[in-house]
Design a protein around this motif. Structure first.
Motif, mmCIF file in Angstrom:
data_model
loop_
_atom_site.group_PDB
_atom_site.id
_atom_site.type_symbol
_atom_site.label_atom_id
_atom_site.label_comp_id
_atom_site.label_asym_id
_atom_site.label_seq_id
_atom_site.Cartn_x
_atom_site.Cartn_y
_atom_site.Cartn_z
ATOM 1 N N HIS A 26 -16.309 -5.511 -32.218
ATOM 2 C CA HIS A 26 -16.591 -6.241 -30.971
ATOM 3 C C HIS A 26 -18.082 -6.496 -30.783
ATOM 4 N N LEU A 27 -18.919 -5.707 -31.451
ATOM 5 C CA LEU A 27 -20.370 -5.900 -31.327
ATOM 6 C C LEU A 27 -20.787 -7.305 -31.745
ATOM 7 N N SER A 28 -20.086 -7.877 -32.697
ATOM 8 C CA SER A 28 -20.433 -9.227 -33.129
ATOM 9 C C SER A 28 -19.552 -10.303 -32.513
ATOM 10 N N SER A 29 -18.376 -9.962 -32.009
ATOM 11 C CA SER A 29 -17.491 -10.996 -31.440
ATOM 12 C C SER A 29 -17.723 -11.242 -29.955
ATOM 13 N N MET A 30 -18.070 -10.217 -29.198
ATOM 14 C CA MET A 30 -18.207 -10.395 -27.743
ATOM 15 C C MET A 30 -19.418 -11.223 -27.307
ATOM 16 N N PRO A 31 -20.559 -11.150 -27.991
ATOM 17 C CA PRO A 31 -21.714 -11.926 -27.519
ATOM 18 C C PRO A 31 -21.461 -13.433 -27.414
ATOM 19 N N SER A 32 -20.633 -13.986 -28.271
ATOM 20 C CA SER A 32 -20.367 -15.424 -28.178
ATOM 21 C C SER A 32 -19.545 -15.767 -26.933
ATOM 22 N N PHE A 33 -19.022 -14.749 -26.254
ATOM 23 C CA PHE A 33 -18.295 -14.938 -25.001
ATOM 24 C C PHE A 33 -19.154 -14.545 -23.791
ATOM 25 N N GLY A 34 -20.452 -14.313 -24.007
ATOM 26 C CA GLY A 34 -21.362 -13.990 -22.911
ATOM 27 C C GLY A 34 -21.420 -12.528 -22.531
ATOM 28 N N VAL A 35 -20.969 -11.637 -23.428
ATOM 29 C CA VAL A 35 -20.899 -10.207 -23.120
ATOM 30 C C VAL A 35 -21.747 -9.420 -24.121
ATOM 31 N N THR A 36 -22.496 -8.452 -23.590
ATOM 32 C CA THR A 36 -23.273 -7.529 -24.416
ATOM 33 C C THR A 36 -22.624 -6.157 -24.355
ATOM 34 N N VAL A 37 -22.477 -5.532 -25.513
ATOM 35 C CA VAL A 37 -21.975 -4.164 -25.584
ATOM 36 C C VAL A 37 -23.192 -3.241 -25.613
ATOM 37 N N HIS A 38 -23.302 -2.357 -24.617
ATOM 38 C CA HIS A 38 -24.427 -1.424 -24.542
ATOM 39 C C HIS A 38 -24.141 -0.118 -25.266
ATOM 40 N N GLY A 39 -22.880 0.169 -25.475
ATOM 41 C CA GLY A 39 -22.515 1.376 -26.196
ATOM 42 C C GLY A 39 -21.049 1.684 -25.998
ATOM 43 N N PHE A 40 -20.548 2.558 -26.853
ATOM 44 C CA PHE A 40 -19.178 3.047 -26.686
ATOM 45 C C PHE A 40 -19.126 4.463 -27.211
ATOM 46 N N TRP A 41 -18.317 5.261 -26.545
ATOM 47 C CA TRP A 41 -18.273 6.701 -26.777
ATOM 48 C C TRP A 41 -16.832 7.178 -26.761
ATOM 49 N N THR A 42 -16.604 8.331 -27.382
ATOM 50 C CA THR A 42 -15.313 8.990 -27.221
ATOM 51 C C THR A 42 -15.487 10.111 -26.202
ATOM 52 N N ASP A 43 -14.437 10.344 -25.462
ATOM 53 C CA ASP A 43 -14.425 11.388 -24.437
ATOM 54 C C ASP A 43 -14.510 12.746 -25.122
ATOM 55 N N HIS A 44 -15.386 13.594 -24.622
ATOM 56 C CA HIS A 44 -15.600 14.924 -25.190
ATOM 57 C C HIS A 44 -14.426 15.867 -24.922
ATOM 58 N N GLU A 45 -13.666 15.601 -23.877
ATOM 59 C CA GLU A 45 -12.563 16.484 -23.499
ATOM 60 C C GLU A 45 -11.487 16.508 -24.591
ATOM 61 N N ALA A 46 -11.170 17.678 -25.073
ATOM 62 C CA ALA A 46 -10.156 17.826 -26.119
ATOM 63 C C ALA A 46 -8.822 17.276 -25.638
ATOM 64 N N GLY A 47 -8.172 16.496 -26.483
ATOM 65 C CA GLY A 47 -6.861 15.959 -26.158
ATOM 66 C C GLY A 47 -6.883 14.740 -25.261
#
Length: 105
Positions: A26-47
């Motif tokens: 999505h880092l390369s596909s979303m900008p052409s739709f006017g959207v910037t990805v600032h980051g993405f993370w996984t939740d630290h909580e187990a499960g």
């Protein structure tokens, strides 16, 4: 305007694949739709099996219009190729406005 997206995946394996293969696309596909990805993370909580992403919308880009254009797009289809979208069991969207003094204002 910013948007926090919270995806809940069915399994740890699905989360791993989504976070390491498909979301980075999505880092390369979303900008052409006017959207910037600032980051993405996984939740630290187990499960939890959650991926959290922070997006921002360019001037004049409406979040609903973005979704209407991006969701049926060939770009998203290519990003998701090889992933079973039924492994995404919930998506929560939070629209956010930065306050004065915020580093992202």
């Amino acid at each position: 305007m910013y948007q926090m997206k919270i995806y809940t995946l069915r399994t740890a394996e699905a989360l791993q694949q989504y976070a390491t293969v498909h979301w980075p696309r999505h880092l390369s596909s979303m900008p052409s739709f006017g959207v910037t990805v600032h980051g993405f993370w996984t939740d630290h909580e187990a499960g939890a099996h959650r991926l959290i992403a922070l997006l921002s919308f360019g001037e004049g880009t409406d979040p609903a219009a973005f979704a209407a254009a991006y969701l049926p797009s060939p770009e998203l289809e290519a990003d998701m190729q090889g992933f079973d979208v039924n492994d995404i069991i919930a998506v929560e969207d939070l629209l956010l406005d930065p306050v004065a003094g915020s580093p992202l204002a």
